[in-house]
Write an enzyme that holds these catalytic residues in place. Structure first.
Site, PDB file in Angstrom:
ATOM      1  N   CYS A 116       0.813  -1.223   0.000  1.00  6.02           N
ATOM      2  CA  CYS A 116       0.000   0.000   0.000  1.00  6.02           C
ATOM      3  C   CYS A 116       0.844   1.271   0.000  1.00  6.02           C
ATOM      4  O   CYS A 116       0.384   2.329  -0.421  1.00  6.02           O
ATOM      5  CB  CYS A 116      -0.947   0.006   1.198  1.00  6.02           C
ATOM      6  SG  CYS A 116      -2.079  -1.402   1.214  1.00  6.02           S
ATOM      7  N   HIS A 285      -3.900   6.925   1.926  1.00 12.76           N
ATOM      8  CA  HIS A 285      -4.156   5.616   1.337  1.00 12.76           C
ATOM      9  C   HIS A 285      -5.572   5.166   1.702  1.00 12.76           C
ATOM     10  O   HIS A 285      -6.030   5.369   2.824  1.00 12.76           O
ATOM     11  CB  HIS A 285      -3.133   4.605   1.842  1.00 12.76           C
ATOM     12  CG  HIS A 285      -3.506   3.191   1.572  1.00 12.76           C
ATOM     13  ND1 HIS A 285      -3.778   2.740   0.305  1.00 12.76           N
ATOM     14  CD2 HIS A 285      -3.668   2.137   2.404  1.00 12.76           C
ATOM     15  CE1 HIS A 285      -4.091   1.452   0.366  1.00 12.76           C
ATOM     16  NE2 HIS A 285      -4.029   1.064   1.622  1.00 12.76           N
ATOM     17  N   ASN A 315     -10.153  -0.856  -1.691  1.00 15.96           N
ATOM     18  CA  ASN A 315      -8.713  -0.691  -1.497  1.00 15.96           C
ATOM     19  C   ASN A 315      -7.982  -1.222  -2.718  1.00 15.96           C
ATOM     20  O   ASN A 315      -7.961  -2.419  -2.971  1.00 15.96           O
ATOM     21  CB  ASN A 315      -8.276  -1.454  -0.242  1.00 15.96           C
ATOM     22  CG  ASN A 315      -6.796  -1.301   0.059  1.00 15.96           C
ATOM     23  OD1 ASN A 315      -6.048  -0.692  -0.688  1.00 15.96           O
ATOM     24  ND2 ASN A 315      -6.361  -1.871   1.171  1.00 15.96           N
TER      25      ASN A 315
END
Length: 361
Positions: A116, A285, A315
Site C-alpha cells: 500500500c 491511502h 482498497n
C-alpha cells in the site's frame, strides 16, 4: 540541484462495478456490515479475459503522458509499484514498457514491492533520482488487480470485500521552481509484524517463518513424503487448506495504521519546514474509511482538507493514492500552489509520506 514535480497525472479503473449487494450473492455478508466496517459501497473488477495489472497501468500511463504533454518516448525511467504483478517474474515494469511500445528505448524499469505504500515509496525514489540528475522524465505507476486472487466465500469475506482493481500514474519531471515541487519524503518499515497482513502462498519460505513465529492458523505439514524435491512453493495441500488467499489480522493493522499515519505526516511536514496548519489537502491511502476518519479527527483536519474515494473503489493498494490524487485534482479540490500531503500505510508493515507544492493549473 534540480527538484522534482508532477507534470502529468491520470488513472484508470475497470468498467465492471461490483456492489456490496453483488457480493451478498456469493457469501454471507451484508451491505450494512461492509459499510459500517470499511465505508466501502462498491469496487471495480477487471474483465478476467481481457485485462491485467499491466493493461490497467497502460491506460493510466497514457492518460498521464497526455496530461503532461510529452511523447511516450521522452520517458527515461519507469517505476512500477504493485503487489499483484502479472507474473511472479519478470516484474510488471518491463511489461508496461513493452505494452506502451517503448521497449526499443531500452530505458530501465524498476519494480517496487512496498504494498500500500508502494506509490509513495516510488515518488520518493523518483524524487531522489531527479535530484541526483540521473533521470529527467519518470513514469511512476501504481496498479493492482486483486479480484483474481481473493476468496469469494464466507470464509474469506473479512478480506475479500475490501479490495478492488485499478491503476494510477504520474509523470515526474525536473524543475528548479520550489513553488511547485516535491518538498520532502519519508519512508519507514517494521518487519516484526510481517505476517499480520500477508499473502504467504505461493512462496519460497517452505514454512520456515510460519514455524519459527508460530503464525496462528497456519501449520507446516505439507504432506511431502513422496516429494523429495520442491513441493513447498505450491502444492495440493495448500489448495485444500485454502492457504492461497490473503491473510489479515484487522485489529492489529488498524492499531498500527492510526499510530503511524499521523507520525509520518507530521515528520514529513517538519522536514519541509511546515506544520499541519499549512496543509491544504491530505490524500491518504484508501484502506479503510474508518482509519482515515480517525486520523483526520486526531490531526484536527476539516472534511475539505481530506479526500477519500474508497466508497467507490475499495482498497486498490498501490493505486489508491494516484487515483485519489487525480480525482481530487480533477474535481478542483487541489489548486496550483496548494500544499498536498500523500500518506500511506500497508503490509510489511511499511509506511510513507510525501509533501509537495502542487504545480498544475
Amino acid at each position: 540541484m534540480p527538484l522534482s514535480t508532477i507534470t502529468g497525472i491520470g488513472h484508470y479503473v475497470p468498467k465492471n462495478i461490483v456492489t456490496n449487494k453483488d457480493l451478498m450473492e456469493v457469501m454471507e455478508t451484508s451491505d450494512e456490515w461492509i459499510r459500517e466496517r470499511s465505508g466501502i459501497e462498491e469496487r471495480r473488477y477487471i474483465d478476467r479475459t481481457k485485462e491485467t495489472t499491466t493493461s490497467l497501468a497502460v491506460e493510466a500511463s497514457l492518460n498521464a503522458i497526455k496530461d503532461a504533454g510529452i511523447d511516450k518516448n521522452d520517458i527515461d525511467f519507469i517505476i512500477f509499484a504493485t503487489l499483484s504483478p502479472d507474473y511472479y517474474f519478470p516484474g510488471a515494469g518491463v511489461l508496461l514498457q513493452r505494452e506502451l511500445g517503448i521497449a526499443g528505448t531500452e530505458i530501465a524499469a524498476l519494480d517496487i514491492r512496498a504494498q500500500c505504500s508502494g506509490f509513495v515509496y516510488g515518488l520518493a525514489t523518483a524524487d531522489n533520482f531527479i535530484k541526483a540528475g540521473t533521470y529527467k522524465k519518470i513514469l511512476l505507476v501504481g496498479a493492482e488487480v486483486h479480484s483474481v486472487g481473493l476468496d469469494f466465500t464466507t470464509r474469506g469475506r473479512n478480506v475479500s470485500v475490501l479490495f478492488g482493481d485499478g491503476a494510477g500514474a504520474v509523470i515526474v519531471e525536473a524543475t528548479e521552481d520550489e513553488s511547485h515541487a516535491v518538498l520532502a519524503t519519508s519512508m519507514h518499515s517494521d518487519g516484526t509484524y510481517a505476517e499480520k497482513l500477508a499473502y504467504m502462498y505461493p512462496g519460497a519460505h517452505g514454512g520456515y517463518f510460519l514455524d519459527k513465529y508460530a503464525i496462528e492458523g497456519f501449520d507446516v505439514d505439507y504432506n511431502l513424503e513422496n516429494t523429495p524435491y520442491g513441493g513447498v512453493f505450491w502444492n495440493q495441500d495448500m489448495l485444500d487448506k485454502a492457504r492461497i488467499f490473503p491473510h489479515m489480522e484487522g485489529q492489529a493493522v488498524f492499531k498500527m495504521a492510526v499510530t503511524k499515519f499521523p507520525e509520518v505526516i507530521k515528520e514529513t511536514l517538519e522536514k519541509a519546514g511546515l506544520g499541519v496548519e499549512d496543509l491544504d489537502m491530505l490524500i491518504p491511502h484508501q484502506a479503510n474509511l474508518r482509519i482515515n476518519q480517525f486520523v483526520q479527527k486526531l490531526m484536527g483536519l476539516r472534511d475539505d482538507q481530506v479526500h477519500n474515494n474508497i466508497q467507490k473503489y475499495g482498497n486498490t493498494t498501490a493505486a489508491t493514492i494516484p487515483i485519489c490524487l487525480n480525482e481530487a485534482y480533477r474535481e478542483g479540490r487541489i489548486k496550483k500552489g496548494d500544499t498536498v500531503v500523500l500518506a500511506a500505510f500497508g503490509a510489511g508493515f511499511t509506511w510513507a509520506a510525501a509533501v509537495l507544492k502542487w504545480g498544475k493549473d
